[in-house]
Design an enzyme around this catalytic site. Structure first.
Site, PDB file in Angstrom:
ATOM      1  N   ARG A   1      22.982  -4.742-123.267  1.00 54.35           N
ATOM      2  CA  ARG A   1      23.952  -4.223-124.246  1.00 54.35           C
ATOM      3  C   ARG A   1      24.107  -5.100-125.476  1.00 54.35           C
ATOM      4  O   ARG A   1      24.509  -4.616-126.516  1.00 54.35           O
ATOM      5  CB  ARG A   1      25.311  -4.025-123.582  1.00 54.35           C
ATOM      6  N   VAL A   2      23.836  -6.383-125.343  1.00 55.23           N
ATOM      7  CA  VAL A   2      24.038  -7.249-126.517  1.00 55.23           C
ATOM      8  C   VAL A   2      22.783  -8.002-126.944  1.00 55.23           C
ATOM      9  O   VAL A   2      22.766  -8.645-127.977  1.00 55.23           O
ATOM     10  CB  VAL A   2      25.185  -8.271-126.287  1.00 55.23           C
TER      11      VAL A   2
END
Lengths: 508, 129
Positions: A371-372
């Site tokens: 996600r990051v």
């Protein structure tokens, strides 16, 4: 007004200190009322704090415990030693501190238990500092967004699900699908690429033979010098299994707080949750779903929240976490897996089917996500790996349709062929992490279509030949590419020409 | 089913009635313990009652020594306890235990002051000196 004399003040203070040190005053004491299954119930000590260390006297010496249940009439304390030594009626005193472990560079290359005691038969560990086992995570203002890559050396991860320093990326899958292998390769890659990242491997209830094999391998690969292993075996008490991840994190935090980078591997949090369930049930806390206590989410969230990328003001250090969760029959919707999935910043899902098809690492492109990490991916790998995940997913879909008939148009055929080549390319042997330049040239060779002439069965050979040729003939350029910047057009042209030459040698 | 009253609450009740001079509460507590089958906890009740009394300014302490203590020593111990707890009243229960070898051990409901020779020797043994 009386004139103050500094000399006298100093003498008075020293006298007072000496008196305090020599005079034994009233010491708060309690007594053990019941003991069993690693839990002691203590009467008295009404001023005990949560998680405070208690010392229980026994014939064989003092046994330490920590207070976890502070009830109206008694304290439930989990023993850190053997319960066979503790008897009812034993005298209990407060230590006046919460649990702490030795931290510092002195621990590098050592195998320790969750209390920091050496298990490798080496010299006693003497550190200058101690770190609190249960510590609050750093606040919002002390953090910075994840932006530096933490290269695993595994092409499929670095290209499709990149991990950044300070990120928490879950490794999830059934037993024997290669979860630990990914973690070990990542540790090895830190030494191979000389990233300076310190590894902290926390073994929660792992077989001691497995830990011994791991230590040998890490020594063989030259990684042990930048690694700390916190080991607990299946025969250790639940309290030690429960403490292991927190103790390991305290050791990793030392490096994070001193402007360095550390990688935490928790192998695995399923066993950690089970150990905590055992402790909670013995402490008579009410059971919830799957008999886990109500705070099992908090158990993992407070642990993983300590992994962070620190702001520049705090030294810009980082603590990256790779927790491991074992699923049963691929069920990621079970209680603990869903909890940890929701806590972490992405997951790498390993599939048994892929593993037995020979696709190793058996990473599921559909269910895995980072996600990051996108912001932390090296520009070089990002420039070629952008459509990899989509391409691979489309291939798997097309390949399943293609099984029903052979009349396929040329475009579909070529897409399937490209997918097969890509799948072959992403296969990677254990203990062979790849550098940025190797990843770039390998992916580029397939996605640019230059390897389309190579039979998918021979892709790995062609890839090996390409890497070898580039390293032999263009070492300086490859070293430059390894820094991670987006390659220049000239460099891409050079790589293309070498790729074409190599591909010719592998033409059908 | 009747709700189980916590030991601490019951002890507080007993302590406050004792302070008011109502000693019949001991018989009532004994009856309660028999009825609720908690007689094994009698010692713990004593500790808790003494702990409550301690908070209300009455210190009940066990003084164990290797031989009988002189009145001066007893007074010194009482004064030490009075200062330590800022207590209004100190009650000492004295006993002799030759196993202490020498010195004195003072125990209150929540704390202990062990200045016995035996304790010091045990400490030395633990330190492996």
């Amino acid at each position: 007004m009386t004139k103050l004399s500094v000399t006298e003040l100093s003498r008075d203070l020293r006298d007072a200190i000496t008196q305090l040190e020599t005079t034994e005053g009233l010491e708060k004491v309690g007594i053990v009322t019941r003991v069993g299954d690693g839990v002691a119930w203590v009467h008295g000590l009404q001023n005990a704090g949560y998680s405070e260390v208690l010392t229980i006297e026994s014939d064989a010496g003092d046994v330490e415990a920590f207070a976890l249940n502070l009830n109206e009439d008694e304290i439930g304390a989990v023993l850190l030693g053997s319960d066979s030594e503790v008897k009812a009626g034993a005298r209990v005193t407060l230590k006046g501190e919460t649990l702490s472990v030795p931290v510092g560079p002195e621990l590098l290359g050592r195998v320790v238990d969750p209390l920091g005691r050496p298990l490798d038969g080496g010299a006693p560990i003497k550190t200058k500092q101690r770190g609190v086992v249960e510590r609050e995570a750093i606040g919002v203002m002390g953090r910075k967004s994840v932006h530096e890559p933490l290269m695993t050396g595994i092409v499929s991860i670095d290209a499709m699900f990149p991990i950044g320093r300070g990120q928490r990326e879950l490794i999830i899958g059934d037993r024997q699908t290669g979860k630990t292998a990914i973690a070990i390769d990542t540790m090895i890659n830190q030494a191979k690429q000389k990233t300076g990242v310190v590894n902290v491997y926390v073994a929660v209830g792992q077989k001691l033979s497995k830990i011994a094999r791991l230590v040998d391998r890490l020594k063989e690969e030259g990684v042990m010098d930048q690694t700390i292993i916190v080991a607990t075996g299946p025969s250790d008490s639940a309290s030690l299994l429960y403490l292991a991840p927190y103790a390991g994190t305290a050791m990793g935090e030392y490096f994070r707080d001193n402007g360095e980078h550390a990688l935490m591997i928790y192998d695995d949090l399923t066993k950690h949750a089970v150990a905590y369930r055992q402790m909670s049930l013995l402490l008579r806390r009410p059971p919830g779903r799957e008999a886990f206590p109500g705070d099992v989410f908090y158990l993992h969230s407070r642990l993983l929240e300590r992994s962070a990328k620190l702001s520049d003001d705090l030294g810009a250090g980082s603590l990256t976490a790779l927790p491991i969760i074992e699923t049963q029959a691929g069920d990621i919707s079970a209680y603990i897996p869903t909890n940890v999935i929701s806590i972490t910043d992405g997951q790498i899902f390993l599939e048994t089917d892929l593993f037995y098809q020979g696709i190793r690492p058996a990473i599921s492109a559909g269910l895995s996500v980072s996600r990051v990490g996108g912001a932390a991916q090296t520009k070089a790998v990002k420039s070629v790996g952008g459509n990899l995940k989509l391409g691979l997913s489309q291939f798997r879909e097309l390949a399943s349709f293609a099984q029903f008939g052979s009349d396929l148009d040329d475009a579909t055929k070529s897409q399937i062929d490209r997918g097969r080549r890509l799948t072959e390319l992403l296969k990677q042997s254990q203990y062979q992490p790849m550098g940025v330049w190797e990843q770039f040239v390998s992916i580029h060779a397939v996605t640019s279509g230059l390897f389309d002439v190579v039979d998918p069965e021979r892709i790995k050979d062609a890839q090996g030949a390409l890497v070898a040729k580039l390293w032999t003939d263009h070492k300086a350029e490859m070293r430059e590419l390894n820094k991670g910047d987006k390659p220049s057009d000239d460099l891409i042209e050079l790589i293309d020409s070498v790729t074409k030459t190599v591909a010719k040698g592998f033409e059908d | 089913m009747a709700q189980r009253i916590s030991r601490r609450k019951l002890s507080e009740h007993v302590a406050s009635r004792l302070l008011n001079g109502d000693s019949s509460v001991i018989t009532q507590l004994a009856a309660h313990l028999v009825e609720t089958r908690r007689t094994k906890e009698a010692d713990l009740y004593v500790y808790d009652i003494e702990a409550t009394l301690l908070n209300k300014g009455v210190v009940v302490a066990d003084v164990v020594s290797a031989r009988h203590l002189a009145q001066e020593t007893k007074d010194a111990i009482a004064s030490f306890l009075q200062d330590s707890y800022s207590a209004d009243r100190v009650e000492l229960r004295q006993s002799v235990d030759p196993l202490l070898i020498g010195g004195v051990r003072v125990g209150t409901a929540d704390a202990e002051y062990d200045a016995s020779l035996r304790r010091r020797l045990t400490k030395l043994q633990k330190m492996k000196v």
